[in-house]
Design a protein around this motif. Structure first.
Motif, PDB file in Angstrom:
ATOM      1  N   GLY A  25      55.755 115.010  27.411  1.00 11.07           N
ATOM      2  CA  GLY A  25      56.509 114.994  28.412  1.00 11.07           C
ATOM      3  C   GLY A  25      58.318 116.049  28.022  1.00 11.07           C
ATOM      4  O   GLY A  25      57.732 116.168  26.765  1.00 11.07           O
ATOM      5  N   LEU A  26      58.916 115.682  28.867  1.00 13.03           N
ATOM      6  CA  LEU A  26      60.228 115.970  28.763  1.00 13.03           C
ATOM      7  C   LEU A  26      61.297 115.703  27.445  1.00 13.03           C
ATOM      8  O   LEU A  26      61.061 114.438  27.643  1.00 13.03           O
ATOM      9  CB  LEU A  26      61.017 116.378  30.418  1.00 13.03           C
TER      10      LEU A  26
ATOM     11  N   GLU B 133      59.874 110.936  36.603  1.00 14.79           N
ATOM     12  CA  GLU B 133      58.624 111.728  36.763  1.00 14.79           C
ATOM     13  C   GLU B 133      58.593 112.805  37.736  1.00 14.79           C
ATOM     14  O   GLU B 133      58.184 113.797  38.098  1.00 14.79           O
ATOM     15  CB  GLU B 133      57.569 110.870  37.347  1.00 14.79           C
TER      16      GLU B 133
ATOM     17  N   GLU C 119      59.292 115.780  36.205  1.00 14.80           N
ATOM     18  CA  GLU C 119      58.271 116.575  35.542  1.00 14.80           C
ATOM     19  C   GLU C 119      57.396 117.042  36.192  1.00 14.80           C
ATOM     20  O   GLU C 119      56.840 118.543  36.320  1.00 14.80           O
ATOM     21  CB  GLU C 119      57.162 115.332  34.265  1.00 14.80           C
TER      22      GLU C 119
ATOM     23  N   ARG D 141      59.975 123.160  28.167  1.00 16.64           N
ATOM     24  CA  ARG D 141      60.055 121.717  28.623  1.00 16.64           C
ATOM     25  C   ARG D 141      60.847 120.368  28.316  1.00 16.64           C
ATOM     26  O   ARG D 141      61.228 119.292  27.687  1.00 16.64           O
ATOM     27  CB  ARG D 141      58.291 120.681  28.218  1.00 16.64           C
TER      28      ARG D 141
END
Length: 131
Positions: free
Chosen positions: A49-50, A73, A76, A106
């Motif tokens: 995930g970020l 989302e 991402e 990320r």
């Protein structure tokens, strides 16, 4: 067992005495490192995930920027698209907010709302994505 992440700063303990050279790594520790490396690469390939830099978290708090799950989302997804094109640092425009994102790590580096964007210059980016 202590865990070490790639990119994590490591400061060895300071000592006043000279230490002897470490013996060559045994096959067991080499296998342990190989396992760690393989797991780390697999996690990166899956797409973790970020994350937010401290700077980005502070700017978002100061500027009243909050993200809902659906917006994260979308971010991402934009990061995935940028990564597939080989981007390293991107400007992502979403809902009148500009996010500078390190695609490789990320990590969201900073966030600028439309009120703070006037006469702002974004540097060190190689791509722009409008979501």
């Amino acid at each position: 067992m202590n865990h070490f992440s790639v990119g994590q700063t490591y400061f060895p303990p300071k000592t006043n005495h000279v230490t002897k050279a470490a013996p060559q790594a045994t096959n067991g520790s080499s296998n342990l490192f190989q396992q760690y490396l393989t797991e780390s690469l697999a996690q990166t390939a899956k797409g973790k995930g970020l994350t937010f830099s401290q700077h980005a978290a502070n700017r978002m708090r100061e500027r009243g920027i909050s993200l809902e799950t659906s917006q994260i989302e979308r971010l991402e997804s934009a990061v995935q698209k940028a990564a597939s094109k080989g981007a390293k640092e991107s400007l992502i425009m979403m809902d009148n907010v500009a996010y500078v994102v390190s695609i490789v790590n990320r990590k969201i580096i900073t966030a600028v709302d439309d009120g703070s964007m006037k006469e702002n210059v974004f540097t060190n980016i190689d791509s722009a994505i409008f979501v």
